[in-house]
Design an enzyme around this catalytic site. Sequence first.
Site, PDB file in Angstrom:
ATOM      1  N   SER A  46     -33.942  47.631 -75.919  1.00 19.77           N
ATOM      2  CA  SER A  46     -34.429  46.240 -75.903  1.00 19.77           C
ATOM      3  C   SER A  46     -35.829  46.154 -76.508  1.00 19.77           C
ATOM      4  O   SER A  46     -36.134  45.241 -77.292  1.00 19.77           O
ATOM      5  CB  SER A  46     -34.496  45.727 -74.465  1.00 19.77           C
ATOM      6  OG  SER A  46     -33.205  45.675 -73.921  1.00 19.77           O
ATOM      7  N   ARG A  50     -37.250  44.325 -80.181  1.00 21.75           N
ATOM      8  CA  ARG A  50     -38.334  43.335 -80.158  1.00 21.75           C
ATOM      9  C   ARG A  50     -39.545  43.812 -80.962  1.00 21.75           C
ATOM     10  O   ARG A  50     -40.272  43.001 -81.547  1.00 21.75           O
ATOM     11  CB  ARG A  50     -38.707  43.036 -78.699  1.00 21.75           C
ATOM     12  CG  ARG A  50     -37.626  42.205 -77.982  1.00 21.75           C
ATOM     13  CD  ARG A  50     -37.663  42.416 -76.486  1.00 21.75           C
ATOM     14  NE  ARG A  50     -36.804  41.509 -75.738  1.00 21.75           N
ATOM     15  CZ  ARG A  50     -35.498  41.696 -75.501  1.00 21.75           C
ATOM     16  NH1 ARG A  50     -34.878  42.753 -75.990  1.00 21.75           N
ATOM     17  NH2 ARG A  50     -34.809  40.824 -74.783  1.00 21.75           N
ATOM     18  N   ASP A 340     -26.732  46.704 -67.425  1.00 27.21           N
ATOM     19  CA  ASP A 340     -26.129  47.662 -68.367  1.00 27.21           C
ATOM     20  C   ASP A 340     -25.715  48.966 -67.705  1.00 27.21           C
ATOM     21  O   ASP A 340     -25.113  49.821 -68.351  1.00 27.21           O
ATOM     22  CB  ASP A 340     -27.124  47.978 -69.497  1.00 27.21           C
ATOM     23  CG  ASP A 340     -27.318  46.782 -70.411  1.00 27.21           C
ATOM     24  OD1 ASP A 340     -26.426  45.912 -70.446  1.00 27.21           O
ATOM     25  OD2 ASP A 340     -28.358  46.716 -71.093  1.00 27.21           O
ATOM     26  N   LYS A 367     -19.402  42.023 -72.131  1.00 25.91           N
ATOM     27  CA  LYS A 367     -20.317  42.986 -72.779  1.00 25.91           C
ATOM     28  C   LYS A 367     -19.587  43.607 -73.968  1.00 25.91           C
ATOM     29  O   LYS A 367     -18.621  43.045 -74.464  1.00 25.91           O
ATOM     30  CB  LYS A 367     -20.775  44.024 -71.758  1.00 25.91           C
ATOM     31  CG  LYS A 367     -21.682  43.440 -70.669  1.00 25.91           C
ATOM     32  CD  LYS A 367     -23.002  42.991 -71.251  1.00 25.91           C
ATOM     33  CE  LYS A 367     -23.922  42.396 -70.216  1.00 25.91           C
ATOM     34  NZ  LYS A 367     -25.130  41.810 -70.827  1.00 25.91           N
TER      35      LYS A 367
END
Length: 456
Positions: A46, A50, A340, A367
Amino acid sequence: MPKRLAINLCKVRLALLLNKFQMTQTFIVNPGGKLHGTLRVPGDKSISHRAIMLGALSTHGTTHVNGFLEGEDTLATLAAFQAMGVSIERAYQGEVTIHGVGLHGLQAPSAPLYLGNSGTSMRLLSGLMAGQAFSVEMGGDASLSRRPMRRVTEPLSTMGAWIETTEKGMPPLKVHGGQRLQGINYTLPVASAQVESCLLLAGLYAEGTTCVTAPAPTRDHTERMLAGFGYPVQREGLRVCLQGGGKLQANSIEVPADISSAAFFMVGASIAQSADVLLEHVGINPTRMGVINILRQMGADISLHNQRKVGFEPVADIRVCASQLHGIDIPKEQVPLAIDEFPVLFIAAACAAGETVLTGAQELRVKESDRIQVMAEGLRALGIDAQPTPDGMIIQGGQIRGGVVNSHGDHRVAMAFTIAALRANDTITIEDCANVATSFPNFVELAQAVGIDIRL
Ligand code: S3P
């Protein structure tokens, strides 16, 4: 669907088919194994996505990233920004330099953006692309092409964006450029960091203020990084707001090891006889700590050492020793904080004494695969009593047998069943494992290094 979009989709699917044909992979994992040693799993997925996005959009400056995850998903994001004219250099493993072009410096790509398996790329980019002067098409593999996108396109269209999807609201997407965006006040129907981040990124381009309220806490990497890049973000409880029209200042980013990848070895060390594993430099952002909270409640022996802050994120070394787990009712508030990690938490539950019940996790059905169905099928094939429910699963702990399971191309399912072999009484064969490279490219090597008997 417009004709050109349909043709591009066909091209994308053809590429995918050829790719899969060449890359089908099976893991063969022998039973037992003693998990020992110190390891550093790859960088947080993640945060890596970003880092590329905010680095690319910074004004006049260079962003240096260390610990970047060189997985297929994050490389898809990196390639997308290169295709939009951003100069990005990759030096040694995990070292990336991004030359920011500013919020309005991206250029139209000459072809549709192919985002592979990566839902994060597609959903976050939807928000960013909605604010551009040019139009973009975005597609992905078979799994991504089945994932729901209305959760982003609907609030974005309220902001003034124009985005086409398939009739079922799935990719490919065509984001029409040149729209004027207005800030909105939006309450998320489900706790989703991808949707929240998508809207905040669109909010950078909107007139006025964009506020997003989540029903429960979700990972907050976007707002931490925005603040780290000098962009004011206001948070009050579950509501986060920003004003459009600001600037991002380039910064350096140290990406911690991904707690979602570390989770496989946390469960492995909890279930393998006399295991003792130290996971170094793992991100322990409170919005990602669900896996530790849940495992501890099940009786796991997990301790955090050398806690520190690295860049915008808290980090620790995590020691996990073998323990006898017991079944629990997983607290609902932990679900978004461990979203997750459920494939491998189901393996923990299969090895725990008694019953484990998960509810409030219907998100798992959308997912990379339907993780409730796929995991229940795999567990049952290995002799475990696992009852899927609409929003979770009921698992009775028991003896894991050997057998053949199919990951349905889901990276986390493939890795979860690898961990199951530590407590199986015979070999587990896991089919369709190539997508492990999306999030954890050196999984097999690291698993072998700490004592798992796995081969391709
Ligand atoms: C992610 C958010 C989560 C998670 C995904 C990565 C992110 O998805 O499952 O792997 O980086 O924002 P949702 O926001 O849809 O729950």
